[in-house]
Enzyme design. Structure first.
Site: not given
Length: 393
Positions: A138, A168
């Site tokens: 992540h 991200d």
């Protein structure tokens, strides 16, 4: 909003571009949203198995401006429909782990055979190759491994970054978008598409270029937090608490801005020429903190807003849209989504002539299946047969 056009209009700078997005999470949907904001036709291929709960499925903000088709890619007819859409498109976006698209029979090699001009955009955390390529991860992991997380480390404390933004969205989605546009530009000349391997870890590392430059050639970046003004150890680049428990930020890095800050804070006995003498910082920072705590955030805004001391209050997500600067620039828009109010950021950047779409509620799963399939040659009878065969919903 003068900078955006009406919902559903198609006068944005990417009008005429067709993008196929395979539904996923994180940077892929965000990249698709930005393309849709700018006028591209973004067709979202979603799983037909999710259609049964479509009425309860939220209208995701990142699906605004897109069209949704619900297909079962495990059926031959569903695959055939996906191929028709891919062959009609300029680019494709997918954010699965390496190998997933290949197992579906929709990998880059197969696509290149049937749609040689198509740009195949892939976004992952670790990239399509390397020892970690198939590992889960992540945002927090990608930022950590590049060394960038360490740039947010206060002395004696663990580093802290805002969730999902650096890895991200910035390192992943933005570099995917940049790669797609580069490849589309090149395809205009060569007539050939190519694969864009946008890894979040690559993008985060690339964004740290200035820091590496300051650390190396310039000698301006210090790895020791106590000697690095960027790491919240100095009295002039820090977050300070106000009398009401709220916070403000100061970022007076340049000498002229620092001198003005000292003047505004009433620190007339401090020599501005000693700004980068880190031995002075602890005592001076304590003085600045005490001064800031003597007034509320609103009072500091009244005194410092718009000045060259490099100032901004720390606002909550709820309060940010109401700041005069943000409000004047229409930084956020308020929508009604299925009868409920929802706030979203406005499209960015802005254009003088070909304005972006005005944000609207996101599409629901399968909402546009019939219309999109019709655009690639399916008639009403054909679509009904697809549904009967469980290939679409």
């Amino acid at each position: 909003m003068s900078e955006t056009s009406a919902p559903g209009s198609s006068n944005g700078p990417l009008t005429g571009l067709r993008i196929i997005e395979f539904a996923g999470i994180g940077p892929g949907p965000f990249a698709g949203m930005m393309l849709a904001d700018m006028g591209a036709e973004v067709i979202l291929i979603e799983r037909s198995t999710d259609f049964a709960t479509a009425s309860h499925y939220p209208r995701m903000a990142q699906n605004r401006g897109k069209k949704s088709v619900a297909l079962n890619l495990k059926t031959e007819a569903g695959q055939a429909a996906a191929w028709k859409l891919i062959e009609s498109a300029d680019a494709l976006i997918e954010g699965f782990r390496p190998g997933v698209m290949e197992r579906l029979g929709l990998g880059p090699e197969e696509v290149a055979k049937r749609a040689p001009r198509l740009v195949f955009g892939r976004v992952t955390g670790w990239g399509q190759s390397g020892p970690l390529a198939h590992a889960a991860g992540h945002d927090i992991n990608y930022v950590a491994l590049t060394g960038v997380m360490a740039t947010a480390m206060r002395p004696g404390q663990a580093p802290l970054l805002p969730p999902t933004i650096v890895g991200d969205m910035a390192g992943g989605a933005m570099f995917l978008l940049f790669g797609i546009m580069c490849a589309l530009f090149e395809a205009q000349k060569s007539g050939q598409g190519q694969v864009v391997d946008a890894a979040m870890i690559d993008g985060v590392a690339a964004m740290s270029g200035l820091i590496h430059q300051m650390r190396g050639a310039m000698g301006y970046w210090k790895d020791e937090p106590g000697q690095n003004h960027f790491l919240n150890t100095s009295p002039f680049y820090e977050v300070f608490e106000c009398a009401d428990g709220k916070h403000i930020t100061l970022g007076a890095i340049e000498p002229q801005f620092y001198a003005l800050l000292l003047q505004k804070l009433g620190l007339h006995d401090v020599d501005p020429k000693r700004q980068y003498q880190s031995a002075d910082w602890p005592a001076l920072k304590a003085r600045v903190a005490a001064i800031v705590q003597s007034k509320t955030q609103a009072q500091w805004c009244a005194e410092l807003d718009g000045s060259d001391v490099c100032f901004a209050p720390v606002l909550s997500l709820a309060d940010a849209p109401n700041h005069p600067h943000n409000a004047q620039r229409h930084l956020f828009v308020d929508l009604e989504v299925d009868g409920r109010p929802q706030r979203q950021p406005a499209p960015a950047p802005r254009f003088s002539r070909t304005s972006a779409r005005t944000p609207e509620q996101g599409t629901k799963i399968g909402q546009d299946t019939d219309a999109v399939l019709a655009s690639v040659g399916y008639g009403a009878t054909d679509i009904a047969a697809l549904r009967e065969a469980g290939a679409c919903a």
